[in-house]
Design an enzyme around this catalytic site. Structure first.
Site, mmCIF file in Angstrom:
data_model
loop_
_atom_site.group_PDB
_atom_site.id
_atom_site.type_symbol
_atom_site.label_atom_id
_atom_site.label_comp_id
_atom_site.label_asym_id
_atom_site.label_seq_id
_atom_site.Cartn_x
_atom_site.Cartn_y
_atom_site.Cartn_z
ATOM 1 N N THR A 25 0.940 -1.161 -0.039
ATOM 2 C CA THR A 25 -0.117 -0.144 -0.074
ATOM 3 C C THR A 25 0.965 1.187 -0.229
ATOM 4 O O THR A 25 1.631 1.370 0.802
ATOM 5 C CB THR A 25 -0.772 0.074 1.168
ATOM 6 O OG1 THR A 25 -1.730 -1.279 1.299
ATOM 7 C CG2 THR A 25 -1.742 1.124 1.327
ATOM 8 N N GLY A 95 3.706 1.907 8.053
ATOM 9 C CA GLY A 95 2.572 2.226 8.737
ATOM 10 C C GLY A 95 2.007 3.504 8.623
ATOM 11 O O GLY A 95 1.050 3.665 9.475
ATOM 12 N N GLY A 97 0.429 4.567 6.402
ATOM 13 C CA GLY A 97 -0.884 4.698 5.738
ATOM 14 C C GLY A 97 -1.838 3.745 6.679
ATOM 15 O O GLY A 97 -3.142 3.472 6.290
ATOM 16 N N GLU A 103 -0.268 -5.809 6.007
ATOM 17 C CA GLU A 103 1.172 -5.563 5.526
ATOM 18 C C GLU A 103 2.194 -6.622 6.352
ATOM 19 O O GLU A 103 2.869 -7.371 5.510
ATOM 20 C CB GLU A 103 1.773 -4.262 5.615
ATOM 21 C CG GLU A 103 0.977 -3.296 4.781
ATOM 22 C CD GLU A 103 1.461 -1.605 4.609
ATOM 23 O OE1 GLU A 103 0.847 -0.898 4.011
ATOM 24 O OE2 GLU A 103 2.186 -1.348 5.624
HETATM 25 C C1 5RP Z 1 2.037 2.074 4.275
HETATM 26 C C2 5RP Z 1 3.366 1.906 4.285
HETATM 27 C C3 5RP Z 1 3.972 2.566 2.872
HETATM 28 O O1 5RP Z 1 4.676 1.555 2.268
HETATM 29 C C4 5RP Z 1 4.976 3.505 3.307
HETATM 30 O O2 5RP Z 1 4.259 4.541 3.721
HETATM 31 C C5 5RP Z 1 5.756 4.027 1.961
HETATM 32 O O3 5RP Z 1 4.661 4.799 1.286
HETATM 33 P P1 5RP Z 1 5.191 5.373 -0.240
HETATM 34 O O4 5RP Z 1 5.399 4.338 -1.243
HETATM 35 O O5 5RP Z 1 4.049 6.328 -0.792
HETATM 36 O O6 5RP Z 1 6.351 6.195 -0.123
HETATM 37 O O7 5RP Z 1 4.061 1.492 4.959
HETATM 38 O O8 5RP Z 1 1.577 1.674 5.371
#
Ligand code: 5RP
Length: 227
Positions: A25, A95, A97, A103
């Protein structure tokens, strides 16, 4: 094309026919989903995917990737996701997100866990730039916070993106964003946080990554953990 896109394209090209692939994600995971779907169509690959969030599931579905429910699988071939921070031993902080439960579950239950980053995610010490997300049972948050304060953590409940209420995860949990002293031992912190009653999961991914793919000014650097 930026480094996140490039590393996602590269990882999608490593997926073999017949694989069961976990989808992470975030923005990098989204690039991977797009690249994988394109490859599947162009090369008629027979793959299945499992998503780590509703957002990834919708993205995968809209690009035609076949999805299997997380409760239908026993083990994945590979889980592919981004990270917020990566240290030199390839431990991760994740985390931001609020989807870290699925995950970590997918990362733990996959034959391989590929982490896709650009250089901005590299850190000398994990949790030195960002707080550690700790997902907690809603009724337990104060008790968990005081247990965490007793081991030196400082922080509080995460707010929603509008900032006008408390963030609630897909599972109905709350998230504590906790800062620790930079000298904190990550291996010990990983174990300690996991042992606090009321904690559902936390964002330290200790020794789970099997390979990190890092986009560096147009090149891809691959790194596996030292044995
Ligand atoms: C979500 C995560 C994402 O992998 C992390 O925030 C990286 O995000 P992005 O690829 O947008 O930089 O851990 O829970």
């Amino acid at each position: 094309m930026n480094d996140k896109q490039r590393v996602a394209e590269y990882a999608a090209n490593q997926i073999a026919d017949g694989m069961l692939v976990g989808l992470g994600t975030g923005s990098t995971a989204n690039y991977f989903i797009e690249a994988l779907a394109r490859r599947m169509q162009e090369e008629n690959l027979k793959i299945s995917t499992v998503s780590s969030s509703v957002v990834s599931a919708i993205k995968a579905d809209s690009h035609g990737l076949p999805l299997v429910g997380i409760d239908q699988v026993e083990r994945l071939d590979v889980y592919v996701d981004g990270a917020d921070e990566v240290d030199s031993e390839l431990n991760l902080l994740k985390g931001k997100g609020s989807d870290l439960v699925r995950e970590k579950l997918l990362a733990h239950n996959s034959h391989a866990f590929w982490v896709l980053i650009d250089q901005s995610k590299r850190v000398e010490r994990l949790a030195s730039k960002s707080p550690v997300p700790v997902e907690v049972m809603p009724f337990a948050w104060r008790l968990v916070l005081s247990s965490i304060e007793a081991i030196g953590g400082r922080g509080g409940l995460r707010l929603n993106s509008a900032g006008d209420g408390i963030a609630v995860t897909a599972h109905g949990s709350l998230v504590l964003d906790i800062s620790f002293d930079t000298a904190t031992d990550i291996s010990l912190l990983n174990k300690t946080l996991s042992s606090i009653p009321g904690v559902v999961e936390h964002g330290i991914f200790h020794r789970l990554a099997t390979e990190v793919f890092c986009g560096v000014e147009g090149e891809i650097q691959r790194q596996t953990p030292d044995k």
